[in-house]
Motif scaffolding. Structure first.
Motif, mmCIF file in Angstrom:
data_model
loop_
_atom_site.group_PDB
_atom_site.id
_atom_site.type_symbol
_atom_site.label_atom_id
_atom_site.label_comp_id
_atom_site.label_asym_id
_atom_site.label_seq_id
_atom_site.Cartn_x
_atom_site.Cartn_y
_atom_site.Cartn_z
ATOM 1 N N VAL A 447 0.942 -1.026 -0.039
ATOM 2 C CA VAL A 447 0.113 0.176 0.037
ATOM 3 C C VAL A 447 0.880 1.015 -0.087
ATOM 4 C CG1 VAL A 447 -1.817 1.198 1.272
ATOM 5 C CG2 VAL A 447 -1.865 -1.409 1.317
ATOM 6 N N VAL A 448 0.655 2.294 -0.977
ATOM 7 C CA VAL A 448 1.123 3.614 -0.823
ATOM 8 C C VAL A 448 0.213 4.407 -0.402
ATOM 9 C CG1 VAL A 448 2.244 5.228 -2.376
ATOM 10 C CG2 VAL A 448 2.792 2.893 -2.612
ATOM 11 N N TYR A 449 0.400 5.202 0.779
ATOM 12 C CA TYR A 449 -0.255 6.326 1.443
ATOM 13 C C TYR A 449 0.285 7.706 0.898
ATOM 14 C CZ TYR A 449 -2.163 2.535 4.416
ATOM 15 O OH TYR A 449 -2.794 1.521 5.255
ATOM 16 N N VAL A 450 -0.829 8.248 0.275
ATOM 17 C CA VAL A 450 -0.275 9.450 -0.220
ATOM 18 C C VAL A 450 -1.233 10.885 0.443
ATOM 19 C CG1 VAL A 450 -0.397 11.000 -2.223
ATOM 20 C CG2 VAL A 450 -0.054 8.745 -2.441
ATOM 21 N N ASP A 451 -0.099 11.803 1.113
ATOM 22 C CA ASP A 451 -0.656 12.929 2.045
ATOM 23 C C ASP A 451 -0.939 13.977 0.982
ATOM 24 O OD1 ASP A 451 -1.222 14.957 3.818
ATOM 25 O OD2 ASP A 451 0.565 15.029 4.545
ATOM 26 N N GLU A 452 -2.161 14.413 0.450
ATOM 27 C CA GLU A 452 -2.317 15.222 -0.464
ATOM 28 C C GLU A 452 -2.019 16.510 0.002
ATOM 29 O OE1 GLU A 452 -6.242 15.194 -1.997
ATOM 30 O OE2 GLU A 452 -7.115 15.118 -0.116
ATOM 31 N N LYS A 453 -1.944 16.833 1.033
ATOM 32 C CA LYS A 453 -1.723 18.190 1.603
ATOM 33 C C LYS A 453 -0.329 18.706 1.533
ATOM 34 C CE LYS A 453 -5.672 17.944 5.060
ATOM 35 N NZ LYS A 453 -6.027 17.985 6.461
#
Length: 481
Positions: A447-453
């Motif tokens: 899983v790749v978690y992307v912090d869009e902020k």
């Protein structure tokens, strides 16, 4: 004195013992002097005290009293030591053997009755080791928490390294929370060493005599009967020799005597010959009887020694394996305790998780950190074994996660959440584009978690860029924080 443990608290190592007079004595773990077992409520013990506090405490050799035992629990309470109780047991057993000897018709005996079976004798011999194993009966491992059972002897040094680091990093954690499991491990390891050391110095015949034959009262009575018959045979042989010599002497005198003296000697010789015949017949009876009983004894030993040796070896190997499994279970359970407490520890969060550590706080993490400092091409045999072991665990349990964020707080909190899923998950960090590209190119993530902020481009573009590096059959998932 003899007594029984009424109270014992693992966390504090303190307890209470009661004696025959209903007097209570307090003890702590330092008074316990037995490396193969640990105090438990209901255990019968032998102890010394200074009046109120126990100074020396150990488990009694006598824990259970069967219906046919020579001693009963009341005898345990009325005696002050195991030696005294053992003497009482031996005295009663000797009395019983004498009764069997007097009551048994050995001319008709064709079978030796067992007073104690081979499995019962072996069970008594391994009583302390079994007692140590009983301490782990209720220890269960949740596979969700621990997907892999650790090998205690491979990871032992790193297990205690992880625990010491945890306690050093967070003084709010109570060391007593780990004491029960540590005590079980100590006693299991001692039992393991005892059995392992004995494997190279086993005198099976001595063991057979000490732990099996010594309890066979009918056999002991048979031995007494054989010995007495041999003594009687020896006496008859001497008597026969004396009679023969006496007859020869009188026969030589008979040739020179005449008249009434000759007749008296003749009569005396006939009486001696008659007595000689009786002695000869009795000697023949005892010789045949001894031969038959010796054959019965030999047959008993040949049959039971073979069974005993085979059963003993099987029991020892089975117990040895159970102790190893028990140590593995305890190591895994202790590791789970360490891992869980680390996740809730502010001290570990500040000293461990905020650093660029990609692996959870657990035993294998410390082992892996140790190996990372070594030259993989020059490992000693123990380190080579450790290296192979870690590779095996990682292959079965490891999952890779990537957090794409420039916010350290988001990264640390998300990393801890992932570590809460499993101690064997790996979390990597990509705060910048160059890190992201390099990691996606070289690592297959679950899983790749992307912090869009906090990323350098819109989330959709970052995800698309990441997918560019994926293999055709990749199962990598992307999630936006």
């Amino acid at each position: 004195m003899h007594g029984k443990i009424m109270v014992y608290i693992d966390d504090t190592g303190r307890g209470t013992v009661i004696n025959l007079a209903k007097t209570f004595f307090e003890f702590n773990k330092h008074a316990w002097h037995d490396k193969r077992s640990m105090p438990t409520v209901g255990m019968l013990v032998e102890f010394r005290s200074d009046g109120k506090h126990i100074t020396d405490l150990r488990p009694s050799k006598f824990q259970e009293f069967g219906e046919n035992d020579f001693i009963k629990e009341r005898d345990f309470w009325k005696t002050n030591s195991d030696d005294e109780l053992e003497d009482l047991k031996l005295a009663r057993r000797d009395t019983y053997v004498q009764e069997l000897y007097r009551e048994t018709n050995y001319d008709e005996l064709d079978k030796i009755i067992l007073n104690l079976t081979i499995p019962q004798a072996i069970q008594m011999y391994f009583y302390n080791e079994t007692l140590s194993l009983n301490a782990i009966r209720d220890i269960n491992i949740n596979t969700d928490e621990a997907p892999y059972t650790l090998d205690f002897f491979v990871v032992k040094r790193f297990l205690y390294k992880a625990l010491d680091t945890l306690l050093f990093s967070d003084n709010t954690i109570n060391q007593a929370d780990f004491s029960a499991m540590k005590n079980i491990i100590v006693h299991l390891e001692m039992a393991y060493k005892d059995i392992k050391d004995k494997q190279n110095h086993i005198d099976m015949k001595r063991l057979y005599t000490e732990i099996f034959l010594s309890h066979q009262c009918h056999y002991q009575a048979l031995i007494a009967s054989i010995d007495n018959r041999k003594n009687r045979r020896l006496a008859l042989e001497r008597q026969m020799s004396t009679l023969i010599s006496d007859i020869k002497t009188k026969q030589s005198r008979l040739e020179i005597e005449t008249g009434k003296k000759h007749q008296e000697l003749q009569k005396l010789i006939e009486e001696k010959k008659q007595k000689l015949l009786e002695v000869k017949n009795e000697l023949e009876y005892f010789s045949k009887s001894i031969e038959r009983l010796e054959n019965l004894k030999r047959s008993f030993n040949e049959k039971n020694f073979a069974i005993f040796a085979n059963t003993f070896n099987m029991a020892r190997e089975k117990l040895f394996d159970k102790i190893k499994q028990g140590l593995n279970i305890c190591a895994t359970k202790l590791d789970v305790q360490i891992w869980k407490k680390s996740l809730k520890s502010a001290g570990i969060k500040n000293s461990y998780f905020k650093n660029a550590i990609e692996i959870s706080f657990c035993t294998l993490s410390f082992a892996e950190l140790y190996l990372n400092r070594l030259n993989k091409h020059a490992l000693n045999p123990n380190d080579q074994l450790l290296f192979s072991y870690i590779k095996k665990v990682k292959k079965e349990c490891e999952k890779n996660f990537l957090i794409v964020s420039a916010n350290p707080e988001v990264y640390v909190n998300m990393k801890i959440q992932i570590f809460e899923m499993s101690p064997y998950y790996v979390v990597k960090h990509a705060p910048k584009k160059v890190n992201y590209q390099g990691l996606m190119k070289n690592t297959e993530f679950d899983v790749v978690y992307v912090d869009e902020k906090t990323i350098w481009a819109p989330a959709a573009d970052v995800i698309l860029e990441g997918k560019y590096f994926l293999k055709k059959d990749s199962k990598t998932k992307f999630k936006i924080l």
